[in-house]
Design a protein around this motif. Structure first.
Motif, PDB file in Angstrom:
ATOM      1  N   LYS A  96      57.378  -3.925  20.233  1.00 27.94           N
ATOM      2  CA  LYS A  96      56.083  -4.461  20.454  1.00 27.94           C
ATOM      3  C   LYS A  96      56.313  -6.208  21.083  1.00 27.94           C
ATOM      4  N   GLN A 106      48.532   7.962  22.563  1.00 25.11           N
ATOM      5  CA  GLN A 106      49.831   8.114  21.912  1.00 25.11           C
ATOM      6  C   GLN A 106      50.466   9.255  22.521  1.00 25.11           C
ATOM      7  N   LYS A 139      52.865   4.405  20.385  1.00 27.38           N
ATOM      8  CA  LYS A 139      51.581   4.001  19.896  1.00 27.38           C
ATOM      9  C   LYS A 139      50.307   4.107  21.113  1.00 27.38           C
ATOM     10  N   CYS A 164      48.676  -0.634  19.359  1.00 27.67           N
ATOM     11  CA  CYS A 164      49.653  -1.651  19.732  1.00 27.67           C
ATOM     12  C   CYS A 164      49.083  -3.194  19.322  1.00 27.67           C
ATOM     13  N   CYS A 198      49.902  -3.943  15.393  1.00 26.85           N
ATOM     14  CA  CYS A 198      50.817  -3.305  14.868  1.00 26.85           C
ATOM     15  C   CYS A 198      52.175  -4.667  14.846  1.00 26.85           C
ATOM     16  N   VAL A 257      56.864   0.682  20.552  1.00 29.70           N
ATOM     17  CA  VAL A 257      55.691   1.017  21.287  1.00 29.70           C
ATOM     18  C   VAL A 257      55.988   2.153  22.170  1.00 29.70           C
TER      19      VAL A 257
END
Length: 180
Positions: free
Chosen positions: A115, A127, A148, A153, A156, A162
């Motif tokens: 991320k 996802q 994700k 996202c 997180c 990600v």
């Protein structure tokens, strides 16, 4: 070199639709001519009808490749997309990810995207959806699978993966001997 069977076509188009959705028909019916997919030695090649005519005159054993390799079928019947298909998939991508300059090198070395390295992400990415990875200058670097969704996202941790890495342009150098 032969056309894909019904089962192979379904498997291949399922994989392509993860990345470009309904735009598969735009690959075949192009303005600059008619294009097709052909199977040769478990690899799927994308070529124009003119290239097909030229390639069909060569003996199958002596033909190394023709057109652009999109990927290969494994012995178990699954399809693996190669990085050589990136230039054809990128213009039609439905879901895109942009990397920060600090994360580009890590992705090109074959690592997943965290991320903290994510610059932008298209809305409504689900996802496990196929995504095309770009740098901030809109240059396609590779592709992967979203680990994700877009919503997940946003909330997180920065060290959370990600996007799972699948292929990148750095493979040209890393796998130079085996990539065809």
């Amino acid at each position: 070199m032969r056309p894909l069977t019904e089962e192979e076509t379904n498997t291949f188009f399922e994989k392509l639709s993860k990345y470009i959705g309904e735009n598969i028909k735009l690959l075949i019916d192009r303005q600059d001519g008619s294009y097709c997919f052909r199977l040769h030695k478990d690899r799927v090649y994308y070529m124009s009808e003119e290239q097909l005519k030229i390639g069909s005159s060569a003996a199958g054993e002596s033909l190394l490749s023709i057109g652009s390799c999109f990927g290969k079928f494994t012995k178990s019947g699954k399809f693996h997309l190669h990085v050589t298909a990136l230039d054809y998939l990128a213009p039609y991508a439905k879901h895109k990810v942009w990397l920060k300059p600090s994360a580009e090198q890590q992705f090109l070395y074959g690592h997943h995207i965290m991320k903290s390295g994510l610059g932008r992400l298209t809305e409504d990415t689900e996802q496990y959806q196929g995504v095309i990875v770009y740098n901030m200058n809109d240059l396609p670097l590779g592709f992967g699978v979203a680990a994700k969704s877009t919503q997940a996202c946003r909330n997180c941790d920065p060290m959370t993966i990600v996007v799972f890495h699948q292929a990148d342009t750095g493979q040209y150098i890393r796998d130079e001997d085996t990539l065809t």
